[in-house]
Each structure stands twice: as structure tokens, then as C-alpha cells.
Scaffold this active site. Structure first.
Site, PDB file in Angstrom:
ATOM      1  N   GLU A 272       3.841   2.196  -6.716  1.00 22.88           N
ATOM      2  CA  GLU A 272       4.160   1.583  -8.004  1.00 22.88           C
ATOM      3  C   GLU A 272       3.774   2.490  -9.167  1.00 22.88           C
ATOM      4  OE1 GLU A 272       2.261   0.213  -5.689  1.00 22.88           O
ATOM      5  OE2 GLU A 272       2.720  -1.903  -5.343  1.00 22.88           O
TER       6      GLU A 272
ATOM      7  N   ALA B  36       0.826  -1.209   0.000  1.00 24.76           N
ATOM      8  CA  ALA B  36       0.000   0.000   0.000  1.00 24.76           C
ATOM      9  C   ALA B  36       0.860   1.260   0.000  1.00 24.76           C
ATOM     10  CB  ALA B  36      -0.923  -0.010   1.221  1.00 24.76           C
TER      11      ALA B  36
ATOM     12  N   ASP C 146      -5.664   4.379 -10.650  1.00 23.86           N
ATOM     13  CA  ASP C 146      -4.676   5.462 -10.586  1.00 23.86           C
ATOM     14  C   ASP C 146      -3.982   5.719 -11.927  1.00 23.86           C
ATOM     15  OD1 ASP C 146      -5.396   5.692  -8.006  1.00 23.86           O
ATOM     16  OD2 ASP C 146      -3.496   5.038  -7.131  1.00 23.86           O
TER      17      ASP C 146
ATOM     18  N   ASP D 277      29.960  19.675 -33.477  1.00 26.36           N
ATOM     19  CA  ASP D 277      29.040  19.930 -32.366  1.00 26.36           C
ATOM     20  C   ASP D 277      28.780  18.681 -31.518  1.00 26.36           C
ATOM     21  OD1 ASP D 277      28.587  22.601 -33.190  1.00 26.36           O
ATOM     22  OD2 ASP D 277      27.124  21.906 -34.654  1.00 26.36           O
TER      23      ASP D 277
ATOM     24  N   ASP E  47      24.556  21.092 -35.585  1.00 19.53           N
ATOM     25  CA  ASP E  47      24.250  20.222 -36.715  1.00 19.53           C
ATOM     26  C   ASP E  47      25.478  19.541 -37.303  1.00 19.53           C
ATOM     27  OD1 ASP E  47      25.456  22.409 -37.810  1.00 19.53           O
ATOM     28  OD2 ASP E  47      23.860  22.885 -39.232  1.00 19.53           O
TER      29      ASP E  47
ATOM     30  N   ASP F 285      24.634  27.268 -32.109  1.00 19.90           N
ATOM     31  CA  ASP F 285      25.633  27.427 -33.160  1.00 19.90           C
ATOM     32  C   ASP F 285      25.082  28.447 -34.148  1.00 19.90           C
ATOM     33  OD1 ASP F 285      27.985  26.777 -34.603  1.00 19.90           O
ATOM     34  OD2 ASP F 285      26.786  25.553 -35.956  1.00 19.90           O
TER      35      ASP F 285
END
Length: 850
Positions: free
Chosen positions: A276, A272, A685, A591, A587, A318
Site C-alpha cells: 500500500e 502483508a 513506512d 507551440d 510560449d 523554440d
């Protein structure tokens, strides 16, 4: 870098010597990344408290003898762990993408002849032939060349190709990528014009690309802020559940002497108390968040990082390809008679710049790879159409390549009316010399060049000569006439200024990190709205700073220019040392290390390299910096709503734990059986959590500063808040149960009434926790459709369990009459609603995030 290689003869290495060097230096490729074994990877994932919690909960159900429930939880655990394992495997692909960029075949001189061999077999000392459209297979020094220009944007981030010059024999250091006039050519870069012969000096990990690969391999991807916060929270709650469980076991055994029953009761109480739902809610929110971002053309490769984006306090961008379009365009035309400024929509230019643009087109190669040549020809086609200044039918008589002695490119054309005209463009100082400009004219021209450069433009000068009867052997042998200057610009993306303004209004500091020159960087930064008052810090200046000095510099400077790849990584680490949550966009290959090291790596997917996309946690499927702000908004919304759902879970666990614990302490018959806990925690829940996920963002979402990196998802104030809500509902349910028993209601019916009240209070808590402000007055406002759908589904499930005889027997329920049911509903709703007026109390408002 391997030891310096002695100069070889023009015939190249012998096959025998090449084999010996291959043994000594190894193949010209990056090593295979060390793969984690499946078992080790699984154990690593299972160390995460959230996943341990799921596995532990499944084990508890099995201990209780409820195999079906244990199997269900085990399935949830397996799915969750499996998804994370798959994601870990994907994150290992960055090195593979970098390795795939290598040229598969190289043209090399060996044994006195040209051969095509696998690029992996290249060794230091080999002589390689490179030409237009080819990728350089290894780091090398240019020994012979004609008008060689190389696009090094994958390493430097800058889209403008750089000219290469021949190095003297004996020079074995290729230097660093970027900048005009170097002799080094680098693995993975692209030849856009000319051809050459180069001596290989570095292969494999010794190349610039190899060093980036080694850097990537050494970077450990950090857990996100949310993962760290969830881990701490689950550990605390798990410890608390364990202590209470042992206490119940000991108390039950000492008071009643029934140690086995005490053990089962202790396990039931632990069930209880153990939330979870936390990992399940987390998984639901991340999955839905990734889906919502996908609708915005944003791909989250590591969904857990979505929420971290909402906490970003520094956005490192950049320049090329991120703020700008990574595409050169002609922006300014300056002739001796006047100037003209053009953009993509311009279709006509003034007559006084017609001759300048005409000769600039004639000095640009047809079907060129070079972006400046392409920009000139595009401008000519767009603005000189249907005029006498375009000459598509003129035959090309001769080309004069760029060289160290003459930094200009020239072409000779045969005119329709006869005679040959030569057009040239190049460095302004070089063109001034070809034209024989006097000191005053040269000074005036250089002043115009400085003015254009201060605006972030790259400048070439244009001139023409002729007509001649035949093409001259050397352009320097004829007198040219100065036509003017052409200014080129990599245009700012239209969305960039607004996106940066929105980021700054949300409390996010935007900084530019680029390999371009300081003047250009500052000009683009000013146009985009980035702070430039502190000027720009260059890579050379940065290299001279130790870490404390760099930490002080990043606090005031927002523009960093001429930055090398390893320095980008160092800047990211400096911001992180200051406690900033760093988002990094990029890109290029250059980088990738910084993208991987940042809290949030954002790759421009369309124009970006595979390496950047694989190293980043998030990819923008459309290269639009404006989407980053959408991602920040989504990240903040996810954090808000995840905090709300976890607050709700804490609140609902208090009555669940109380209804499991109090009967044990007071000697009553059990109120909640294991199946009831399963129904609430695994069905009701999680369904309710979906209502929180779809909750609209608060009105001030983008007006708040970023939350502190150390701010927990659920701290003590939130836990106390949840406890207050849960205690109010627990008191109402226990009071109802006591009243029902006092009136002689049967045990199963009293349990059913308590469960109905608990469910009604559960539904009320969803709505009350769904908004920081007053929720009940806005109960029927637009945007809460999901809440009503979810409540209908969850309510139907509970009603089925109460009214369907088979299910009622399984759960120990007995259907009560309508009056008693209405009373139970009223008690549950009323007990939860008691918290609503408390939201206005300042401590409560602060705990809720207001």
C-alpha cells in the site's frame, strides 16, 4: 476552410444574408470542449492500478472487521483519487484559454454602415475594419490597407511584425501566417501599425487558430514513464499477493479444516504482501518534488511528469522567447564611414554612425507598437542623449506608409531652423533605389546585408532627403542620401549557452524548432551551442518527407526552420517514434499542440500565452531556459530516491509477509496481527519515505546519460535485491523469536522483541538504501538531518505503542527488559547491515543504478 465566398460590395453583407451564413457556417468561436462526466472521470482514474490498490486495501480491512483502519485507508484513497480528478479537470482548460483569445467585438460593414458586433457573429463574406492595437477577429484577406503590419508571433513564434499587402478581388485564400507581403490576416494576431479593410474567409474551426484548437482536442495526454512503470509493478505484485493468499487459504483449510480461519489468514497475508505504501510514497515524492520546483520558480501542473523530466533525452526548444528574449534590439550600425556594434549596455557610439542613428530615429514612429521602431528609438535615447542628434521637439509634418509599391516607411519633420527633412527606412533594395545607388554601391551594400544576415540579424537600410519647403507628396519624387544599414537582433538569453552546455553534458540532445528563416536560426543555434553541422531543415523540405524519411532526418539535424505549428507536432512525434523521451519548450499558441503531445511540455509562463501554459505539464515562472536544467536535475534525483524507497518497501515487505505467513505454515501462534501491519505500513513506512525524499542527489547525477525510456522503476534485479535484504532481516527476526520462545519468554513479550528487531532493521534499511555507495561510513555526514528526525519520530511512535499500557494492550505487546531490548535492537540492525558489504559486488552495484 469554408467554400470560397463570392466578392461582396463595399457596403458589406446585409443583416439577412449574415444571419443565413451564420446558420450555414456556425458561430465564429471554437466549440465547447467535451466535458467528461464526474462519474466517468472517476471510473477512469480508478482503473489505475495504484489507486485500485489503495481502494482494495481499504476493502480488505473492512472485510476483516477493522472499520477504523478501513476508514483510514479509504480516506487516503479518496484524497489521492480526488487530487488526480482535479488535475484532469485542469488539463481540459487549454481549449478554453484559446477561445478566450478571440476578439470579443469586431468592427464590420453591414447594411452599408460600420457596426460593432460580437466577434462570434462574424461570417465568411463580412468586411471587417482593423487598426493599430486591435486583434484580428477572424481569418480574412486584406482588400484595402495603409501601412498595415501585424504581429503574428502567437501563430508563428516570430516576434517581428510582417507587412500586409492588398489582395485583388476574387482572391479568397489567405495563405499561411508568416512572411512579408502576404494578403492574409489571421484570427488572434495583433495589428501593430496601420489600418485596413479585410474580407472574412474563415471563421471558427476553419481559422488557423481553430485548427490548432482542433489539434489540441485530438491529442491524448500519455501516462508518464513512471506511471506506466508503477502500474506494471503494482499489477505484478498484486497478482503475486493474490496467488499466495489463495494458496494460504487452501493450505490452511486442507490441513486444519478451518476454512473461515483460512480465509482470514489468506486475507492477512495478502495485506502483508500488498505494498500500500507504493502509491503513498509516489504521492509524497510528487508533492514534495512540486514544492521543491516551486522554490526554483517552476510550476508543475502535472506533478507526475516531474520525474519524466529527469529521463528527457531530447530537448526541443523554440528560438523566439525561449532561447532569445523576444525583444528586438539594435545590434549593428553600418555607415559608409564605418560600423559600430552595440548592446544593451552601450551608452555612446562613434561619431561616424551618429547621422545614421539620427535618421533611423526620425524614420521610426513615436510611441510605436512595432518592435523595430521601438528598438531604434531605445538605441537613440541610450546613445545619443545630450547630443544634437535627437529631436524630440520637432513637429511631425507627414507620414508615408509602407505599401506593396514602396517597401519603406518615411516620416517628414519640421526642423527648428526651418525647412522639412524626410527620413526613411525599409528594405535595403528599396532604399538603394530611392538613393539612386549605382550597381557597384548596391552590390557592396547587399554584401554587407548578407554578412549581417548570416550573423542572425534582420537588416533595414536608412536614408534622408531635404530640407524642403514643404513635405513631398510622394517619397519617390525626391532624391535620398544613403545613411547606412541598421542590424536588429532578438538577443540570446544570457543563461542559454550555459544551460544548453549543461544539458548536453547530461546526455540530452538539444534541437531548435522555429518559424524563423534558416540563416537566422543557424546563427542563433551556433551562439547558443546547438549542433549546426547538418544545417537546417526547412518546413518546405520537411513537408516533402514521409515518416520514415523524417525519422532519419531528425537523427542528424538539430535545427528546424520555417516550421508551421502542425509540423512542430509532427517533429515531436518523430522523435518519440525513435524511442526518445521528448521535452518541448514554447510560449506561443503555435507551440501548444507540440507541448501537449511531448512527454514533458515546458511553457514559458511569463511571456507565454494562456494556451501554452494550459497545454504544458510544467511552466517556468521565470522565462529562463537555465531552470530547465534545474528541473532535469530534480527529476533525476526524484527517480533515484523513488527507486531507493520502493526498493526499501519491497525489502521490508519480505519480513512482514514472512512473519505473517510462517506461523500459519509452522503452526505457531500469530506473530503479526492486523494492527501491527497497519502500524508498519501506514505509519512507520510512510514516515521513513520522507527520509528518502530529502536524500541528497548522487554526485554523478548530471554526468550520466538519460536512462532508457523502457527502463522500469523496479525491475527483476531490484526486486531480487529487495528480496535479499528482506530475507536477511526476516532470518534475524525469526531467529530471535525462536530463541526467545526457547528460553520461555511469554508470547506477547516474544512478539514485542520480534517487532523491535523488525523496526530496528527497518530503520537500518532506510539508511543503507539511501546511498548507492557505502552508507554506514557516511552516516553522520551533512545532508541527512531529515533521516535522524524521521527516525526519532518513528521510534517514538513504536516506543509509545510498547510502553503505554493502553496501546500495548491494543497491539498485544509486553514491554521487555533492557538487556532483551538491546539484543533485539542489535539483531535487527546487524541483520540489515549484512547487506552493506554486498553493495560492492558488480551485479548489486548495477541493480542499485551505479
Amino acid at each position: 476552410m469554408p467554400p470560397p465566398v463570392s466578392p461582396t460590395q463595399s457596403g458589406g453583407l446585409s443583416s439577412e444574408e449574415a444571419r443565413e451564413r451564420l446558420r450555414r457556417f456556425g458561430p465564429n468561436r471554437l466549440p465547447e470542449p467535451a466535458r467528461k462526466r464526474a462519474g466517468a472521470l472517476l471510473l477512469e482514474v480508478l482503473r489505475e492500478p495504484m489507486f485500485l490498490l489503495l481502494v482494495l486495501a481499504a476493502a480488505l480491512y473492512v472485510v476483516l472487521g477493522d472499520a477504523a483502519e478501513g476508514a483510514l485507508l479509504g480516506l487516503f484513497a479518496a484524497l489521492s483519487v480526488g487530487l488526480v480528478v482535479v488535475q484532469e479537470v485542469r488539463s481540459e482548460r487549454a481549449l478554453e484559454a484559446l477561445r478566450a483569445m478571440a476578439a470579443p467585438v469586431a468592427r464590420v460593414r453591414r447594411d452599408g454602415r460600420v457596426q460593432a458586433i460580437p466577434a462570434a457573429d462574424l461570417v465568411p463574406g463580412d468586411w471587417i475594419l482593423v487598426g493599430e492595437g486591435e486583434r484580428i477577429p477572424a481569418d480574412a484577406v486584406l482588400r484595402e490597407g495603409s501601412a498595415l503590419r501585424v504581429d503574428e508571433s502567437l501563430l508563428t513564434g516570430e516576434s517581428v511584425p510582417v507587412a500586409k499587402q492588398v489582395a485583388p478581388m476574387g482572391v479568397a485564400d489567405p495563405g499561411l501566417p508568416g512572411g512579408e507581403g502576404g494578403a492574409g490576416v489571421f484570427a488572434g494576431t495583433l495589428v501593430v501599425s496601420g489600418h485596413g479593410l479585410a474580407e472574412v474567409v474563415c471563421t471558427g474551426l476553419g481559422t488557423q487558430a481553430g485548427r490548432i484548437g482542433a489539434s489540441l482536442a485530438g491529442i491524448v495526454v500519455e501516462k508518464t514513464l513512471l506511471q506506466q512503470s508503477m502500474g506494471r509493478l503494482v499489477r505484478v505484485l498484486g497478482l503475486m499477493a493474490g496467488v499466495v493468499s489463495v494458496a494460504v487459504f487452501v493450505l490452511y483449510g486442507l490441513r486444519r479444516g478451518e476454512w473461515m480461519e483460512g480465509a482470514l489468514s489468506g486475507i492477512a497475508v495478502a495485506m502483508a504482501l500488498l505494498p500500500e505504501e507504493f502509491p503513498m510514497a509516489f504521492a509524497v515524492f510528487m508533492a514534495f518534488g512540486a514544492w521543491r520546483l516551486a522554490q526554483m520558480r517552476i510550476l508543475a501542473r502535472r506533478p507526475a511528469v516531474i520525474e519524466t523530466l529527469g529521463a528527457a533525452s531530447v530537448l526541443c526548444v523554440d528560438k523566439t522567447g525561449t532561447l532569445t528574449e523576444n525583444r528586438m534590439r539594435v545590434r549593428a550600425l553600418l555607415s559608409p564611414e564605418g560600423e559600430a556594434w552595440i548592446d544593451a549596455s552601450t551608452r555612446e557610439v562613434p561619431e561616424h554612425v551618429h547621422r545614421l542613428l539620427e535618421h533611423a530615429v526620425l524614420a521610426s514612429r513615436p510611441d510605436a507598437v512595432d518592435p523595430m521602431d521601438r528598438a531604434v528609438r531605445h538605441a537613440g535615447d541610450a546613445t545619443l542623449a545630450d547630443t544634437e542628434h535627437l529631436h524630440a521637439d520637432w513637429p511631425l509634418a507627414r507620414q508615408y506608409g509602407l505599401s506593396a509599391a514602396l517597401l519603406a516607411y518615411s516620416q517628414a519633420w519640421v526642423r527648428d531652423e526651418g525647412g522639412i527633412i524626410v527620413a526613411t527606412k525599409g528594405a535595403p533594395e528599396t532604399i538603394a533605389g530611392l538613393c539612386g545607388l549605382d550597381a557597384a554601391a548596391t552590390s557592396a551594400m547587399l554584401a554587407d546585408v548578407a554578412r549581417l544576415a548570416a550573423g542572425g540579424l534582420r537588416v533595414l537600410a536608412v536614408a534622408h532627403a531635404g530640407p524642403f519647403e514643404s513635405a513631398p507628396d510622394d517619397p519617390r519624387s525626391v532624391a535620398f542620401i544613403f545613411d547606412g544599414l541598421v542590424g536588429f537582433q532578438d538577443p540570446l538569453r544570457p543563461s542559454a549557452p550555459q544551460a544548453i552546455a549543461e544539458a548536453r553534458s547530461a546526455g540530452i540532445r538539444v534541437v531548435m524548432i522555429t518559424g524563423d528563416f534558416p540563416g537566422t536560426a543557424l546563427a542563433i543555434a551556433a551562439q547558443a551551442g546547438i549542433e549546426t553541422a547538418a544545417g537546417a531543415l526547412s518546413g518546405t523540405e520537411l513537408a516533402a518527407l514521409d515518416d520514415p524519411a523524417l525519422d532519419a532526418a531528425v537523427a542528424r539535424v538539430s535545427v528546424f526552420a520555417r516550421i508551421r505549428p502542425e509540423q512542430k507536432l509532427r517533429l515531436v512525434e518523430a522523435f518519440k517514434r525513435r524511442g526518445e523521451v521528448v521535452a518541448m519548450t514554447g510560449d506561443g499558441v503555435n507551440d501548444a499542440p507540440a507541448l501537449k503531445a511531448a512527454h514533458i511540455g515546458l511553457a514559458m509562463a511569463r511571456s507565454g500565452t494562456d494556451v501554452a501554459r494550459e497545454a504544458a505539464a510544467i511552466s517556468l515562472l521565470e522565462d529562463d531556459i537555465g531552470h530547465i536544467v534545474d528541473g532535469v536535475r530534480m527529476g533525476r534525483r526524484i527517480f533515484d530516491n523513488l527507486r531507493k524507497v520502493l526498493l526499501y518497501i519491497v525489502a521490508i515487505h519480505v519480513p512482514i509477509a514472512g512473519l505473517a505467513l510462517l506461523p500459519v505454515l509452522l503452526g505457531w501462534s500469530p506473530l503479526l496481527l492486523p494492527m501491527h501491519v497497519v502500524l508498519i505500513q501506514m505509519v512507520v513506512d510512510p514516515i521513513c519515505a520522507i527520509a528518502f525524499e530529502s536524500e541528497p542527489g548522487e554526485r554523478d547525477l548530471m554526468a550520466r546519460p538519460p536512462r532508457l525510456a523502457a527502463e522500469p522503476l523496479l525491475g527483476v534485479p531490484q526486486l531480487l535485491l529487495g528480496a535479499v535484504q528482506g530475507l536477511l532481516l526476516l532470518a534475524g527476526v525469526i531467529g530471535l523469536h525462536i530463541g526467545a520462545v526457547a528460553k520461555g519468554v511469554a508470547e506477547d513479550e516474544a512478539r514485542t522483541l520480534a517487532f523491535i528487531a523488525l523496526t530496528a532493521g527497518n530503520f537500518a534499511l532506510v539508511r543503507i538504501n539511501g546511498a548507492r555507495g557505502a552508507a554506514l561510513p557516511r552516516l553522520f555526514e551533512a545532508g541527512h538531518r531529515a533521516y535522524w528526525i524521521v527516525m526519532a519520530v518513528a521510534g517514538a511512535i513504536v516506543a509509545t505503542c510498547v510502553l503505554w499500557p493502553t496501546a500495548a494492550a491494543l497491539f498485544g505487546f509486553a514491554a521487555p527488559g533492557m538487556p532483551a531490548t538491546l539484543v533485539a535492537l542489535g539483531v535487527g540492525l546487524g541483520a540489515a547491515a549484512l547487506f552493506e558489504p554486498l553493495k560492492g559486488w558488480p551485479p548489486m552495484r548495477r541493480a542499485l543504478g551505479g
